[in-house]
Design an enzyme around this catalytic site. Sequence first.
Site, PDB file in Angstrom:
ATOM      1  N   CYS A  20       0.830  -1.207   0.000  1.00 33.37           N
ATOM      2  CA  CYS A  20       0.000   0.000   0.000  1.00 33.37           C
ATOM      3  C   CYS A  20       0.869   1.263   0.000  1.00 33.37           C
ATOM      4  CB  CYS A  20      -0.964  -0.035   1.188  1.00 33.37           C
ATOM      5  SG  CYS A  20      -2.380   1.082   0.997  1.00 33.37           S
ATOM      6  N   HIS A  62      -3.724  -5.296   0.548  1.00 34.83           N
ATOM      7  CA  HIS A  62      -3.171  -5.800   1.807  1.00 34.83           C
ATOM      8  C   HIS A  62      -3.208  -7.330   1.839  1.00 34.83           C
ATOM      9  CE1 HIS A  62      -2.694  -1.953   3.965  1.00 34.83           C
ATOM     10  NE2 HIS A  62      -3.695  -1.561   3.186  1.00 34.83           N
ATOM     11  N   GLU A 104      -1.975  -9.199   4.039  1.00 37.94           N
ATOM     12  CA  GLU A 104      -1.942  -9.702   5.411  1.00 37.94           C
ATOM     13  C   GLU A 104      -3.325  -9.909   6.025  1.00 37.94           C
ATOM     14  OE1 GLU A 104      -1.577  -5.149   5.738  1.00 37.94           O
ATOM     15  OE2 GLU A 104      -1.025  -6.753   4.359  1.00 37.94           O
TER      16      GLU A 104
END
Length: 331
Positions: free
Chosen positions: A79, A167, A169
């Site tokens: 990001c 993202h 994660e």
Amino acid sequence: MEEKVLIIDFGSQYTQLIARRVRELFIYCEIHPYNNLKVDLNSFKAVILSGSPFSVRSEDALHFDLSKIKGVKPLLGVCYGAQYIAHFNGGKVIASNKREYGRANLSEIDNTDPLFKGLKTGTQVWMSHSDTIEDLPLNAKCIASTNDVKNASFSIIDELVYGIQFHPEVYHSVDGKQILKNFLINISNIKPNWTPDLFSTKTILQIKKTVGSDKVILGLSGGVDSTVAAVLLHKAIGSNLHCIFVNNGLLRKNEFQSVLNQYEGMGLNVKGVNESKYFIDLLLNVKDPEEKRKVIGKAFIDVFDKEAKLINGAKWLAQGTIYPDVIESIS
């Protein structure tokens, strides 16, 4: 010796999740703030740049010198991290027409790129940004897009440098863990041989080497963080660890004695100090929550300091706390 990953934190709410996903791959990682990076970069095998609530276009953009990392070590920007790599290496980041937040699908994927090995077109990812990469650096190529984000991911040619504007994660990025695995294991060639047991053993040895036969004082709260610290210290130095558990009168009914019994059952050298009346008297007629917090904090320090002085010859003060507290304390 385990191979380490450095996560540079730019204040993202998801930074801790990046670390968790990396460790789930049996790879050790450390989080350090971008503005207080006092580490040996040579001791890390790869680097990940986190997201951020800031914009790379802003005068308040968070800056970090990548000259000793970019082109030297495998680098993944997430990001803000991806936008930072692009914007300050000849690319262009602009404001999005609308904030891109929520689920999206990768409509185009370069399956020849190792970052997306094993992924299929259409895989779901999670977006959370208000800027977007309009132009890539001259030596970069787009390796993934969504219907709304042309440069959802890019790589820099002849460098192990990658950027992703989503993202990986978070849970909503279905193949996010695979992307991290591809970057860390397949691209960075890191061996996935780290385990919590290995961390525990290494930490105990480090404590023994550092503390030796000195006495250590540790304040216990009854929570997980200070208890884990106490157990590790106890395994390292035994009875030279002196724990203090203070009853501030705000625990649940019978909790003080119950927790104290559990600590003693663990074999810890712990002293229970019941100062509930002292705390309650100080809080009498204090109504403001912030003022109550200050009163409790000062009272705890006074009680702890008094008890600590009764322990002769102690040279070390230990503290068990969560990772975000450590990061905030040094950033």
